[in-house]
Design a protein around this motif. Structure first.
Motif, PDB file in Angstrom:
ATOM      1  N   PRO A  24      52.613  -0.671  81.219  1.00 38.17           N
ATOM      2  CA  PRO A  24      53.122  -2.130  81.588  1.00 38.17           C
ATOM      3  C   PRO A  24      54.413  -2.123  82.298  1.00 38.17           C
ATOM      4  CG  PRO A  24      52.262  -2.163  79.591  1.00 38.17           C
ATOM      5  CD  PRO A  24      52.515  -0.843  79.734  1.00 38.17           C
ATOM      6  N   ILE A  25      54.296  -2.753  83.496  1.00 37.49           N
ATOM      7  CA  ILE A  25      55.841  -2.580  84.353  1.00 37.49           C
ATOM      8  C   ILE A  25      56.492  -4.076  84.461  1.00 37.49           C
ATOM      9  CG2 ILE A  25      56.879  -2.127  86.496  1.00 37.49           C
ATOM     10  CD1 ILE A  25      56.229   0.146  84.992  1.00 37.49           C
ATOM     11  N   VAL A  26      55.965  -4.985  84.710  1.00 44.06           N
ATOM     12  CA  VAL A  26      56.183  -6.347  84.626  1.00 44.06           C
ATOM     13  C   VAL A  26      55.001  -7.314  84.310  1.00 44.06           C
ATOM     14  CG1 VAL A  26      58.218  -6.117  86.507  1.00 44.06           C
ATOM     15  CG2 VAL A  26      55.914  -6.711  87.094  1.00 44.06           C
ATOM     16  N   THR A  27      55.392  -8.627  83.912  1.00 44.72           N
ATOM     17  CA  THR A  27      54.508  -9.670  84.033  1.00 44.72           C
ATOM     18  C   THR A  27      54.913 -10.825  84.724  1.00 44.72           C
ATOM     19  OG1 THR A  27      54.293  -9.247  81.489  1.00 44.72           O
ATOM     20  CG2 THR A  27      53.649 -11.442  81.963  1.00 44.72           C
ATOM     21  N   THR A  28      53.959 -11.328  85.529  1.00 46.22           N
ATOM     22  CA  THR A  28      53.961 -12.384  86.361  1.00 46.22           C
ATOM     23  C   THR A  28      53.013 -13.725  85.956  1.00 46.22           C
ATOM     24  OG1 THR A  28      52.109 -11.910  87.675  1.00 46.22           O
ATOM     25  CG2 THR A  28      54.031 -10.868  88.170  1.00 46.22           C
ATOM     26  N   HIS A  55      57.381   5.901  88.048  1.00 47.70           N
ATOM     27  CA  HIS A  55      58.092   5.941  89.242  1.00 47.70           C
ATOM     28  C   HIS A  55      57.517   5.015  90.332  1.00 47.70           C
ATOM     29  CE1 HIS A  55      60.552   9.311  87.906  1.00 47.70           C
ATOM     30  NE2 HIS A  55      59.357  10.095  87.971  1.00 47.70           N
ATOM     31  N   LEU A  56      56.767   3.980  89.826  1.00 46.20           N
ATOM     32  CA  LEU A  56      56.214   2.932  90.510  1.00 46.20           C
ATOM     33  C   LEU A  56      55.307   3.110  91.693  1.00 46.20           C
ATOM     34  CD1 LEU A  56      59.577   0.611  90.548  1.00 46.20           C
ATOM     35  CD2 LEU A  56      57.688   0.529  88.768  1.00 46.20           C
ATOM     36  N   LYS A  57      54.433   4.070  91.589  1.00 42.84           N
ATOM     37  CA  LYS A  57      53.592   4.548  92.657  1.00 42.84           C
ATOM     38  C   LYS A  57      52.995   3.352  93.342  1.00 42.84           C
ATOM     39  CE  LYS A  57      49.180   7.027  93.096  1.00 42.84           C
ATOM     40  NZ  LYS A  57      49.576   7.640  94.452  1.00 42.84           N
ATOM     41  N   PHE A  58      52.251   2.515  92.742  1.00 42.27           N
ATOM     42  CA  PHE A  58      51.681   1.313  93.138  1.00 42.27           C
ATOM     43  C   PHE A  58      52.654   0.397  94.119  1.00 42.27           C
ATOM     44  CE2 PHE A  58      48.226   1.765  89.651  1.00 42.27           C
ATOM     45  CZ  PHE A  58      47.719   2.748  90.136  1.00 42.27           C
ATOM     46  N   GLY A  75      65.694  -5.644  89.571  1.00 37.65           N
ATOM     47  CA  GLY A  75      66.277  -4.677  89.883  1.00 37.65           C
ATOM     48  C   GLY A  75      65.484  -3.395  89.690  1.00 37.65           C
ATOM     49  N   LEU A  76      64.157  -3.373  89.336  1.00 36.27           N
ATOM     50  CA  LEU A  76      63.455  -1.974  89.478  1.00 36.27           C
ATOM     51  C   LEU A  76      63.201  -1.387  90.444  1.00 36.27           C
ATOM     52  CD1 LEU A  76      60.521  -3.360  86.713  1.00 36.27           C
ATOM     53  CD2 LEU A  76      63.160  -2.603  86.389  1.00 36.27           C
ATOM     54  N   ALA A  77      63.566  -2.069  91.535  1.00 37.75           N
ATOM     55  CA  ALA A  77      63.434  -1.477  92.821  1.00 37.75           C
ATOM     56  C   ALA A  77      64.427  -2.315  93.984  1.00 37.75           C
ATOM     57  CB  ALA A  77      62.095  -1.145  93.485  1.00 37.75           C
ATOM     58  N   PRO A  78      64.508  -1.717  95.238  1.00 41.06           N
ATOM     59  CA  PRO A  78      65.335  -2.496  95.906  1.00 41.06           C
ATOM     60  C   PRO A  78      64.721  -3.905  96.395  1.00 41.06           C
ATOM     61  CG  PRO A  78      65.050  -0.305  96.886  1.00 41.06           C
ATOM     62  CD  PRO A  78      64.182  -0.672  95.690  1.00 41.06           C
ATOM     63  N   ARG A  79      65.669  -4.935  96.481  1.00 43.54           N
ATOM     64  CA  ARG A  79      65.134  -6.188  96.864  1.00 43.54           C
ATOM     65  C   ARG A  79      64.786  -6.426  98.242  1.00 43.54           C
ATOM     66  NH1 ARG A  79      67.142  -9.118  92.524  1.00 43.54           N
ATOM     67  NH2 ARG A  79      69.070  -8.184  91.274  1.00 43.54           N
ATOM     68  N   TYR A  90      53.628  -8.879  92.438  1.00 45.59           N
ATOM     69  CA  TYR A  90      54.058  -7.908  91.733  1.00 45.59           C
ATOM     70  C   TYR A  90      55.494  -7.276  92.345  1.00 45.59           C
ATOM     71  CZ  TYR A  90      54.184  -3.113  89.987  1.00 45.59           C
ATOM     72  OH  TYR A  90      54.671  -1.742  89.684  1.00 45.59           O
ATOM     73  N   CYS A  91      55.405  -7.114  93.737  1.00 44.17           N
ATOM     74  CA  CYS A  91      56.584  -6.305  94.255  1.00 44.17           C
ATOM     75  C   CYS A  91      57.858  -7.420  94.004  1.00 44.17           C
ATOM     76  CB  CYS A  91      56.375  -6.186  95.357  1.00 44.17           C
ATOM     77  SG  CYS A  91      55.154  -4.854  95.752  1.00 44.17           S
ATOM     78  N   GLN A  92      57.434  -8.794  94.128  1.00 41.86           N
ATOM     79  CA  GLN A  92      58.477  -9.760  94.065  1.00 41.86           C
ATOM     80  C   GLN A  92      59.275  -9.496  92.602  1.00 41.86           C
ATOM     81  OE1 GLN A  92      59.486 -11.308  96.652  1.00 41.86           O
ATOM     82  NE2 GLN A  92      60.858 -12.727  95.949  1.00 41.86           N
TER      83      GLN A  92
END
Length: 299
Positions: A155-159, A60-63, A246-250, A238-240
C-alpha cells in the motif's frame, strides 16, 4: 477448482475517459444540464456516495511513474470500498481492481471479495478461494497474486472522495458521467475503516468531472463543457495523492498560482504560499467542517 461454466464475480470495462476540473460555482449548472439528458445512477441516490481506495505500488513507485511518463500500456492495482468507513467490516464486499490504459482506451477489471479476502489477495499471504471459480476469475486472481509477488507491491496511499454519477439514456446508453468532490487521502494507516486524519489533495472548491464513453462523447456534452469553459486535464487521483504527500514531485495542481488561475476569482484554500495542497483535516468520510489548516504536507 476451475470451472468454465461457473458464474464469475469478475467484471470488465473498456472505455474512453475524459476529465475536467469544475469550480464549485459551476457545479449546479452542470448538474442541471446533466439531468436534462441523463438519469441518476442507481447507486447515486439524491446526494451521491463515498468511495475510498487503497493503491498498491512498488517501493520506487513503478505504477506512478508509468502514468507520469505517459506509457501507452500502464496499470495500477487498488482495493476499493463504496460506502462509509463505519459500514466496513471484514466481511463487507469490496472490489480488487486492476485499472490499465492501452493506448487511449481505459480497461478496468475487478472482482468482488470480502474485505478480509481482498487484503489477503493483495499481500504476500495470498488468497485461495473456497469452492469453484470461473476460469476468467481464476486468471484475474492469479494475475493479481503475480503482480503482488513479483513486484513486491505494498500500500502506498489511500484516496477518498464523494461521487455523484449519471448514466446515459436512449442513444447515449454507453455514457457515464461522474462528479467527484473533496478529493483527499493519506500516506499511512491504510485500513479502509481507519479514523486517521485525511488531507485534501485538491482544493475543496474544485471537483473532478469524468466522462466515460464506449465509443463517442455526445455533441451535447462537448457543447456543455465548451459553454462552461471547462478545460480537459490529465489528473490521476492516485498520482495527485502521491504528489500531495511529497512522495514524488508535485504537479501544477499543487501550485497556488496555477490553482488561482483555474478558479479565476481566487480561493482561500488555494493560496498556500508553500505550494502544497491545503492540509484540511477531514473525517474518513470527508464530511466534517473543520477549518482549513495552512501549511505544507509532510511525512
Amino acid at each position: 477448482m476451475v470451472r468454465t461454466d461457473t458464474a464469475s464475480r469478475l467484471h470488465a470495462f473498456n472505455r474512453f475517459e475524459i476529465k475536467y476540473l469544475v469550480p464549485q460555482d459551476q457545479a449546479d449548472e452542470l448538474r442541471a444540464e446533466l439531468r436534462r439528458h441523463m438519469d441518476d445512477d442507481a447507486h447515486s441516490g439524491d446526494g451521491g456516495y463515498p468511495i475510498t481506495s487503497v493503491y498498491y505500488d512498488t517501493q520506487h513507485l513503478k505504477f506512478y511513474w508509468e502514468k507520469v511518463e505517459g506509457l501507452k500500456f500502464r496499470r495500477k492495482l487498488r482495493v476499493r470500498h463504496y460506502g462509509t468507513a463505519t459500514d466496513l467490516t471484514p466481511e463487507s464486499k469490496v472490489f480488487v481492481e486492476i485499472k490499465q490504459r492501452v493506448n487511449r482506451v481505459t480497461q478496468k477489471r475487478r472482482v468482488s471479495l470480502s474485505y478480509r479476502d481482498a487484503l489477503r489477495l493483495c499481500s504476500p499471504e495470498g488468497y485461495e478461494p473456497a469452492g469453484e471459480v470461473s476460469s476468467r476469475e481464476r486468471a484475474f486472481l492469479d494475475e493479481v497474486s503475480t503482480l503482488v509477488g513479483e513486484l513486491d507491491l505494498r500500500p502506498i496511499v489511500t484516496t477518498g472522495y464523494h461521487r455523484e454519477a449519471w448514466v446515459g439514456r436512449e442513444a447515449d446508453l454507453g455514457l457515464r458521467v461522474t462528479l467527484d468532490h473533496r478529493l483527499r487521502g493519506r500516506d499511512r494507516d491504510f485500513h479502509l475503516s481507519s479514523e486517521s486524519v485525511n488531507q485534501l489533495t485538491l482544493p475543496s472548491r474544485l471537483s473532478v468531472l469524468e466522462l466515460k464513453a464506449n465509443e463517442r462523447v455526445p455533441a451535447w456534452v462537448t457543447d456543455l463543457t465548451a459553454r462552461l469553459s471547462l478545460d480537459v486535464v490529465r489528473i490521476s487521483k492516485y498520482c495527485q495523492t502521491v504528489q500531495a504527500f511529497g512522495l514524488a514531485p508535485r504537479s501544477v495542481m499543487h501550485a497556488a498560482d496555477e490553482v488561482d488561475a483555474i478558479l479565476s476569482n481566487g480561493s482561500d484554500d488555494a493560496n498556500d504560499s508553500s505550494g502544497a495542497a491545503p492540509a484540511e483535516p477531514t473525517t474518513p468520510n470527508g464530511v466534517d467542517d473543520a477549518p482549513t489548516r495552512k501549511g505544507a504536507l509532510t511525512r
